[in-house]
Scaffold this motif. Structure first.
Motif, PDB file in Angstrom:
ATOM      1  N   SER A  65       2.268   5.764  11.210  1.00  0.00           N
ATOM      2  CA  SER A  65       1.020   5.879  10.454  1.00  0.00           C
ATOM      3  C   SER A  65       1.273   6.514   9.087  1.00  0.00           C
ATOM      4  CB  SER A  65       0.019   6.713  11.251  1.00  0.00           C
ATOM      5  OG  SER A  65      -1.154   6.896  10.534  1.00  0.00           O
ATOM      6  N   TYR A  99       4.357  -9.366   3.400  1.00  0.00           N
ATOM      7  CA  TYR A  99       3.247  -9.340   4.364  1.00  0.00           C
ATOM      8  C   TYR A  99       2.730 -10.733   4.725  1.00  0.00           C
ATOM      9  CZ  TYR A  99       3.158  -4.317   3.595  1.00  0.00           C
ATOM     10  OH  TYR A  99       3.506  -3.007   3.519  1.00  0.00           O
ATOM     11  N   GLU A 139       3.236   3.995   7.003  1.00  0.00           N
ATOM     12  CA  GLU A 139       2.356   2.932   6.508  1.00  0.00           C
ATOM     13  C   GLU A 139       1.537   3.428   5.313  1.00  0.00           C
ATOM     14  OE1 GLU A 139       0.181   1.920  10.052  1.00  0.00           O
ATOM     15  OE2 GLU A 139       1.521   0.231  10.503  1.00  0.00           O
ATOM     16  N   ARG A 144       1.825   1.922   1.624  1.00  0.00           N
ATOM     17  CA  ARG A 144       0.609   1.435   0.957  1.00  0.00           C
ATOM     18  C   ARG A 144       0.456   2.086  -0.421  1.00  0.00           C
ATOM     19  NH1 ARG A 144      -2.033   1.565   5.495  1.00  0.00           N
ATOM     20  NH2 ARG A 144      -2.798   3.681   5.194  1.00  0.00           N
TER      21      ARG A 144
END
Length: 193
Positions: free
Chosen positions: A115, A141, A118, A122
């Motif tokens: 998490s 992606y 990520e 991002r």
């Protein structure tokens, strides 16, 4: 009460005196024998007492066959082995449960790391210039090839290659502290596709 001489073999327990004779004559030896298996004096005594208790309760049905002594030693041995087997099963269950708990904790830790990773990815991708960001997202992606990205964005394949190379260089610098996790993250991401 009827007395049984020490030299007279007992094939079954007929009286309380028979029982007391067996109990007194074999108790300490049976405890030592049980301790050989379970390596605990208190547990050994409990096992022998339980065997003797069952012997008394079932006295009308039990016939010793060869000898009372053999019967008692066999009963104590079987009780010890049953206890050890039960203890092994409990230990295996405890170990399996502990492994399950550790795996759950590792999974939660992994989830937290993923998490966090990520979020960092991002943020790093969002900090890229717009065209570079589009190229990276379409490649990593969306799974598009460089030629597909070039056609989709109306740019040359060479421009896609340059943008992608710059994006990866920037991300490597921005995410240097997370590099080992990035390898695992992208491996996991692409393995699942």
């Amino acid at each position: 009460m009827e007395q049984v001489a020490a030299t007279e073999p007992i094939d079954r327990i007929r009286t309380r005196t028979d029982f007391e004779f067996l109990f007194r004559g074999h108790y300490s030896t049976l405890c030592a024998y049980a301790n050989h298996f379970v390596k605990d004096v208190d547990t050994s005594e409990e096992i022998v007492q339980e065997v003797m208790f069952k012997l008394w309760i079932n006295r009308e049905r039990i016939v010793f066959g060869t000898s009372a002594k053999s019967y008692l030693f066999r009963a104590v041995r079987n009780s010890c082995l049953n206890l050890l087997k039960h203890m092994n099963v409990r230990e295996e269950f405890r170990a399996a449960r502990e492994a399950q708990i550790q795996e759950l904790q590792r999974s939660k830790e992994d989830e937290m790391i993923v998490s966090e990773l990520e979020r960092k990815i991002r943020e790093a991708v969002d900090s890229l210039p717009l065209e570079r960001k589009k190229v990276f997202i379409l490649s990593r992606y969306e799974g598009m090839t460089y030629a597909e990205i070039a056609a989709h964005l109306g740019i040359s394949v060479k421009t896609v290659e340059n943008q992608m190379s710059s994006a990866l260089r920037t991300l490597r610098i921005e995410l240097a502290d997370y590099l080992p996790w990035l390898v695992l993250f992208f491996f996991h991401l692409f393995r699942d596709q």
